[in-house]
Design a protein around this motif. Structure first.
Motif, PDB file in Angstrom:
ATOM      1  N   GLU A 221       0.856  -1.139   0.064  1.00  0.00           N
ATOM      2  CA  GLU A 221       0.054  -0.155   0.146  1.00  0.00           C
ATOM      3  C   GLU A 221       0.997   1.256  -0.051  1.00  0.00           C
ATOM      4  OE1 GLU A 221      -2.573  -3.136   1.905  1.00  0.00           O
ATOM      5  OE2 GLU A 221      -0.431  -2.728   1.834  1.00  0.00           O
ATOM      6  N   ILE A 227      -0.978   4.607   1.183  1.00  0.00           N
ATOM      7  CA  ILE A 227      -0.622   4.810   2.297  1.00  0.00           C
ATOM      8  C   ILE A 227       0.806   5.683   2.406  1.00  0.00           C
ATOM      9  CG2 ILE A 227       0.592   4.055   4.549  1.00  0.00           C
ATOM     10  CD1 ILE A 227      -1.556   1.593   4.531  1.00  0.00           C
ATOM     11  N   SER A 246      -3.498   7.134   5.618  1.00  0.00           N
ATOM     12  CA  SER A 246      -4.093   6.547   4.217  1.00  0.00           C
ATOM     13  C   SER A 246      -4.911   7.325   3.621  1.00  0.00           C
ATOM     14  CB  SER A 246      -4.872   5.415   5.148  1.00  0.00           C
ATOM     15  OG  SER A 246      -5.737   4.536   3.911  1.00  0.00           O
ATOM     16  N   PRO A 253      -4.179   2.526   8.198  1.00  0.00           N
ATOM     17  CA  PRO A 253      -2.523   2.510   7.845  1.00  0.00           C
ATOM     18  C   PRO A 253      -1.677   1.853   8.817  1.00  0.00           C
ATOM     19  CG  PRO A 253      -3.472   4.654   8.717  1.00  0.00           C
ATOM     20  CD  PRO A 253      -4.703   3.742   8.415  1.00  0.00           C
TER      21      PRO A 253
END
Length: 530
Positions: A221, A227, A246, A253
């Motif tokens: 991510e 993120i 996030s 996150p």
């Protein structure tokens, strides 16, 4: 190069191609190095004072030598210059500025000449290789690279990256971390500099961004940009804090960085030799973010001073040691992470300090306004912090305080005004006594008390003030005006205003100089007319 004399033309080009491939540099650079080597050998034979040029045919490998002389009106150096009359015998129509090129017979390389040629070629190829390495790595600052430990000297580790060598200095390693020749190592490129001995590629394992990049490799991510790592603070090899945010509200996150059963964060911890990592939810609200950053400690209250970039954190008595951390580690990392100076107080300490401040303000009001303790306490409790506050606040607002009426409010305002005027008159007398210039007063930036403080510190003229830096006025330890509520930003503006007359004087001098030039030109123009 000892056998350079026996190299035929084709072999010469083959050697150039082989060196270019091995060192990953341009073939022309190798051939230029060879030409320079031949020139050096030829000058040793024909005389160093001569300008001798060598040329290697890029297609056939044939070496051509020539002596170059410039055609000049008057010869100062016979080795490199020739007159037009002498040049006519070899170049018809030779004129000043032309160059006379005389072919020379090829030379046979002796052992010494061959050794010299080899050194020149090796040096040139090495320089070209260094230039290539710098060009390749200068834009890779911020990358994480893998390499093999080449050698370890005095704690500094030289790393073979494949196409270049890099160095991890001892202070960029993790504490108690050691490497041996042949070990694999992963590190962060934080600087690339061109130095005389070649490009220096500096690596770090203690840099905060190394941890950030490691999370980027372990957490998809982060790599995909869902993120974002907002901040990192590290005490290398011991503990770290990383703040994440996030862009997708459906993704946690902190959970994404921890991973299933902590697998993702554990991979980073293992790479960093067991460094403990706190993963924190970043927040745009600075108070909330700092509360998160001080985890695992619980926070009872925070008070922000945005002008000073300080925050006061109040914690329960039993949370103090946890909030501060071992050797102040927890609060220090939280401060680095947030960029705020953090003061930690227990609830009892905060209560005692507030009480002391309340008592001090009460005493000031009692002395300055000649009122009893009850009235002084009411003013302090309502948030009045100085006599100027009482003077400037509307009488009707003071009358609204419980226990006061309009008559009392009017009298308090009058007494405050009398006190401030008397104080200002006293400060004005001190200013005159100290000999402080009216120019400083006319800036309109200081109170009378501030002006006296400046004079007592030797700042009496506008130039004295203009020579200062902002922090010399506001520094909390030794700033001249540290006892006054003056912000660094305002201090810098005041100093720039004090310097304004410098620029005015420069412009006046420039204008007067231009006028003088105009007068001179005008007088010269009038002479012929007369």
């Amino acid at each position: 190069m000892e056998n350079a004399a026996s190299l035929n033309r084709l072999e010469l080009l083959q050697v150039a191609d082989a060196v270019a491939r091995e060192k990953v540099i341009d073939r022309d650079i190798v051939l230029e190095a060879m030409e320079e080597a031949v020139q050096k050998a030829a000058r040793a034979k024909y005389g160093h004072e001569n300008d001798i040029r060598a040329n290697i045919d890029r297609g056939t490998g044939e070496i051509r030598l020539a002596r170059v002389r410039e055609v000049v009106e008057e010869v100062e150096n016979e080795a490199t210059q020739i007159t037009p009359a002498d040049a006519q015998f070899q170049l018809e129509g030779a004129a000043v500025g032309d160059f006379l090129i005389e072919p020379l017979p090829p030379i046979d390389f002796g052992r010494i000449a061959a050794q010299t040629a080899k050194q020149v070629i090796v040096q040139k190829v090495r320089e070209a290789e260094r230039e290539r390495q710098y060009e390749e790595y200068k834009d890779r600052v911020g990358e994480v690279v893998n390499g093999i430990v080449k050698r370890v000297e005095y704690g500094n580790v030289t790393v073979d990256l494949g196409k270049a060598d890099a160095v991890v200095r001892r202070d960029e390693m993790l504490p108690r971390e050691s490497f041996r020749q042949g070990d694999r190592i992963r590190a962060y490129i934080y600087d690339v500099r061109p130095e005389p001995r070649g490009p220096q590629i500096f690596l770090s394992r203690s840099h905060p961004q190394f941890m950030s990049k490691l999370f980027g490799q372990e957490v998809p991510e982060i790599y995909d940009g869902i993120i974002e790592v907002k901040a990192v603070a590290r005490d290398p090899g011991s503990r770290a804090k990383i703040a994440v945010l996030s862009a997708d509200s459906s993704i946690d996150p902190v959970g994404a960085c921890v991973g299933m059963r902590g697998s993702r964060v554990q991979a980073v911890v293992n790479e960093l030799q067991g460094e403990k990592i706190d993963i924190i939810q970043w927040s745009p609200d600075q108070a909330s973010f700092i509360v998160n950053a001080l985890a695992p400690a619980e926070v009872a209250k925070v008070v922000l001073d945005e002008d000073a970039n300080r925050i006061e954190v109040v914690v329960p008595d039993d949370q103090l040691s946890l909030a501060i951390g071992r050797r102040g580690q927890n609060v220090r990392l939280a401060s680095q992470l947030s960029g705020w100076d953090i003061d930690i107080l227990t609830e009892d300490e905060e209560s005692n300090r507030r009480q002391a401040e309340f008592t001090d303000r009460t005493q000031i009001f009692m002395n300055a306004l000649d009122v009893d303790e009850t009235i002084a306490q009411l003013l302090a409790a309502e948030g009045f912090t100085s006599i100027e506050d009482v003077m400037y606040v509307d009488v009707a607002e003071i009358a609204e305080i419980e226990g006061f009426d309009e008559e009392i409010a009017t009298e308090l305002s009058r007494r405050a005004q009398e006190f401030v005027e008397a104080s200002n008159a006293e400060m004005e007398a001190k200013r005159v006594e100290l000999g402080i210039s009216d120019d400083i007063v006319n800036l309109g930036a200081f109170t009378p008390a501030m002006i006296v403080a400046l004079g007592e510190a030797g700042v009496k003229e506008l130039d004295d003030l203009a020579d200062l830096a902002g922090d010399e006025l506001t520094n909390s330890e030794d700033g001249i005006l540290r006892d006054f509520d003056l912000k660094l930003e305002n201090a810098n503006e005041i100093i720039m205003a004090a310097r304004a007359h410098w620029f005015d004087e420069e412009e006046s001098e420039a204008e007067s100089g231009a006028e003088t030039d105009g007068d001179v030109e005008g007088s010269e123009a009038e002479v012929p007319a007369s």
